[in-house]
Design an enzyme around this catalytic site. Structure first.
Site, mmCIF file in Angstrom:
data_model
loop_
_atom_site.group_PDB
_atom_site.id
_atom_site.type_symbol
_atom_site.label_atom_id
_atom_site.label_comp_id
_atom_site.label_asym_id
_atom_site.label_seq_id
_atom_site.Cartn_x
_atom_site.Cartn_y
_atom_site.Cartn_z
ATOM 1 N N SER A 1 -36.384 -9.211 17.197
ATOM 2 C CA SER A 1 -35.667 -9.771 16.056
ATOM 3 C C SER A 1 -35.455 -8.778 14.924
ATOM 4 O O SER A 1 -34.750 -9.068 13.961
ATOM 5 C CB SER A 1 -36.429 -10.990 15.521
ATOM 6 N N LYS B 1 -37.630 -5.403 6.734
ATOM 7 C CA LYS B 1 -37.148 -6.606 7.418
ATOM 8 C C LYS B 1 -37.226 -7.809 6.487
ATOM 9 O O LYS B 1 -38.167 -7.942 5.694
ATOM 10 C CB LYS B 1 -37.983 -6.837 8.677
ATOM 11 N N SER C 1 -40.533 -7.746 19.016
ATOM 12 C CA SER C 1 -39.441 -7.651 18.042
ATOM 13 C C SER C 1 -39.304 -6.309 17.349
ATOM 14 O O SER C 1 -38.320 -6.074 16.654
ATOM 15 C CB SER C 1 -39.580 -8.756 16.989
#
Length: 434
Positions: free
Chosen positions: A114, A39, A138
């Site tokens: 996210s 990420k 997330s």
């Protein structure tokens, strides 16, 4: 060295990656030869790390996050950096400054957020594993929406060194993969104490998932099947829990009264911490260089207005307000009291049950652009944020579909009993495979 190099030649039709490493070296170890997506809020030495924000465009960290160092030492290769909601602020990956990620199960729908890019990359088969981060759901949200497995570890079990801070007291790095075995494998590499992170614990993870749950007591909080939860989603999850009962588990109805305040408390706390953390992006220390011909105040305002997207600006302002003189006690202090009540509720329940189960998300993945109102987006987090407030482990495992879209079963456990929630998810996964 050529024999230890992986070439990545996949087609990214979902905008899952912000940066792809065309090739990367790998070593020997548990993860030898495996390409792992990371990420884009996790620092990677020599690879651009933007948090999907214009304000960090072009920033190349001079060091690896601790979790990244560990996976490299275990033989993995970094496949690239994945798209996300800017600075981790969102539930859909629509808040990225570089365009939304699409859900491989239906490109008209969001992948969740996210960590949507990490989830989409795994779901589409571009990588076998990925690192995500979880501040209020997330990892678990996109895992549920994309039909993969995602583990939010106990707070402090994985070092946050090198994770670009959004809300320090809530967030953690965790593993994502298509199956529980791979999630457990990746967790075994990244967990453990790190002297560079004062909040990390000396609790390593060395566990092979087991499908034996005979006699396990599973709490079923009524709030996880209440108002706002799609009845079809609830039905699929209830059937999954029924399958766990068939495997020998015992279900126990229960309640989490503090759930009523959890979402509001979470958004006060996380925006307050974001307001403090994101103050460093001022055009002096980080971000595009400020116009020194202008006054400090004008230059600072201009940099932040141009560099931050609307959702990030909204949360900074909400947090600044909550921490301001005259309002600190009214909002932030009360939110911390509510947080403690959530923690106490979980602790009370875990004296009588071994794990808690419910839906990961109240609905299936919604359509791109469907939730234009911020409040409706925030309400999507109602079933995931209590776990972050309490700092406990939770995993999302696919348990069926509604209208052709994946649904996630969420298993929550006592602090540092990550192994147990992994076992419950594994038991379910193996049962539906047979």
């Amino acid at each position: 060295m050529a024999g230890n190099t992986i070439c990545f030649a996949f087609e990214d039709r979902y905008n899952a990656f912000l940066h792809v490493c065309a090739k990367a070296d790998h070593g020997k170890g548990k993860l030898a030869g495996i390409g792992i997506a990371v990420k884009d809020n996790i620092s990677t030495k020599g690879i651009e790390t933007t948090c999907a924000s214009k304000i960090l465009k072009g920033y190349i960290p001079p060091y690896d996050a601790h979790a990244v160092s560990l996976i490299k030492n275990a033989g993995a290769a970094i496949a690239g950096k994945t798209n996300m909601d800017e600075f981790g602020m969102g539930t859909s990956t629509e808040n990225s400054a570089f365009g939304p990620t699409l859900n491989p199960a239906d490109v008209n729908r969001v992948p969740g957020g996210s960590s949507g890019g990490s989830a989409a990359a795994v779901a589409a088969g571009m990588v076998r594993m990925a690192l995500g981060t979880d501040t209020g759901g997330s990892i678990r949200c996109p895992a549920a929406f994309c039909g993969i497995v995602g583990l939010k570890p106990t707070y402090g079990r994985v070092s946050r060194y090198g994770l670009i801070a959004y809300a320090n007291s809530l967030e953690t790095i965790g593993p994502m993969a298509k199956n529980v075995t791979d999630v457990s494998l990746l967790m075994s590499v990244i967990a453990g104490h790190d002297k560079k992170d004062a909040t990390s614990y000396d609790r390593s993870y060395s566990h092979t998932p087991k499908a034996e749950i005979q006699g396990l007591r599973i709490g079923i909080p009524k709030e996880y099947f209440g108002e706002g939860v799609d009845p079809d989603v609830a039905s699929v999850v209830q059937r999954a829990i029924g399958r766990l009962e068939e495997l020998g588990a015992v279900t126990v109805p229960c309640s989490i009264p503090s759930m009523e305040y959890a979402l509001a408390a979470y958004y006060v706390i996380c925006t307050s911490e974001a307001s403090s953390n994101l103050a460093r992006f001022d055009g002096v220390r980080y971000g595009p260089a400020a116009d020194t011909k202008k006054s400090w105040h004008a230059a600072y305002q201009e940099i932040r207005q141009q560099g931050f997207g609307p959702e990030v600006r909204r949360r900074i302002m909400l947090g600044t307000f909550a921490l301001s003189s005259g309002y600190y006690g009214k909002y932030y202090a009360k939110a911390q009291i509510a947080r403690e009540n959530v923690r106490k509720d979980f602790a009370r329940l875990f004296t009588n049950v071994d794990v808690l189960c419910g839906p990961t998300m109240p609905t299936i993945a919604f359509k791109l652009g469907e939730k234009s109102d911020p409040l409706s987006m925030y309400l999507s987090d109602i079933l995931t944020v209590p776990v972050n407030l309490a700092g406990i482990p939770a995993i999302s495992v696919p348990c069926g579909k509604v209208k052709g879209m994946p649904v996630g079963l969420q298993v929550m456990g006592r602090p540092f009993e990550d192994e147990r929630v992994v076992d419950v998810a594994y038991a379910y996964e193996q049962a539906v495979k047979s």
